[in-house]
Design an enzyme around this catalytic site. Structure first.
Site, PDB file in Angstrom:
ATOM      1  CB  SER A 104      37.015  53.979  37.266  1.00  0.00           C
ATOM      2  OG  SER A 104      38.396  53.779  37.393  1.00  0.00           O
ATOM      3  CG  HIS A 123      37.943  49.495  40.079  1.00  0.00           C
ATOM      4  ND1 HIS A 123      37.718  50.650  40.822  1.00  0.00           N
ATOM      5  CD2 HIS A 123      38.244  49.920  38.817  1.00  0.00           C
ATOM      6  CE1 HIS A 123      37.878  51.717  40.039  1.00  0.00           C
ATOM      7  NE2 HIS A 123      38.196  51.287  38.830  1.00  0.00           N
TER       8      HIS A 123
END
Length: 255
Positions: free
Chosen positions: A84, A234
């Site tokens: 990320s 995610h």
């Protein structure tokens, strides 16, 4: 700036960079497993965990933090893995210092600007009345009023720490992160194409990397390949750690 870190194992260095609101602790279990093959460094990025707090957060600055960290530990090339926000730092670093990156692993992020999605988390964190919350349970109750996903709640609570005066506080520099949220969402700066082996890993249930993103990824990372971890969103490392562990090992150990 001396970034906070932990290290495990021996062998070729592998540096791991966490995501937004995270810390090196998020990657400790996998780091210990990869330590059978590498010297693994898990690092708190600026304004996160126990690393120094600064007013600014941009990807060029975080890439420079990484360069200084490597040189201060006599590392002049290493494998770099980022998730990320950490993936954007890793991509920026590879574009600026390609000779210092042997192989690059980017977990569930693309080199592009994102539109947001953390507003509810910021609202929850900023709503907590830390001066009056003298124990962890009270903070958890205040966050739970706005954060309804148990995994997200526990992830955020890892940022809570006892200060020297006995009060509770956030390890992360929440005001600076909030002020610079647009910089964290931003595309990475243009750099030279990084043409060494690069692995992008996406969660099968995540929309952070879309098919439309791939042409821009290949332009910046001509040797990029994509792997999908099914059953993960995610937070691939938390949701499917065994699958991620093997994917990364196969890629890094492939001569």
């Amino acid at each position: 700036m001396e970034l906070n870190y932990k290290t495990f194992g021996q062998g070729h260095p592998l540096i791991i960079l966490h995501g937004l609101f995270g810390s090196l602790d998020n990657w400790q279990t996998l780091a210990r497993q990869w330590a059978d093959h590498f010297t693994v460094f898990i690092v708190d990025q600026r304004n996160h965990g126990r690393s120094p707090q600064r007013d600014e957060i941009t990807y060029p600055l975080m890439a420079e933090d990484l360069r200084q960290f490597m040189e201060s530990h006599w590392m002049y090339h290493a494998h770099i893995l980022g998730h990320s926000m950490g993936g954007k730092t890793a991509m920026t670093f590879a574009g600026q210092y390609p000779d210092m990156v042997d192989k690059l692993v980017v977990v569930d992020i693309a080199p592009k600007q994102y539109q947001g999605g953390h507003e509810n988390i910021f609202d929850a964190l900023l709503s907590v009345d830390l001066p009056s919350a003298n124990d962890r349970k009270l903070v958890e109750e205040q966050l739970a009023a706005r954060i309804h996903e148990p995994a997200v709640l526990q992830f955020l609570l890892k940022n809570l720490s006892r200060q020297s005066d006995g009060s509770l506080g956030w390890k992360m520099n929440l005001p600076a992160i909030y002020r610079h949220y647009a910089d964290i969402l931003a595309d990475i700066p243009a750099g030279e194409p990084y043409d060494k082996p690069t692995l992008f890993i996406k969660g099968g249930e995540s929309a952070y990397i879309r098919p439309a993103d791939w042409p821009a990824i290949e332009q910046r990372f001509p040797a990029a390949q994509l792997a999908t971890v099914e059953g993960a969103g995610h937070w691939v490392h938390a949701e499917q750690p065994a699958a991620l562990r093997q994917l990364v090992l196969d890629f890094l150990l492939d001569a």
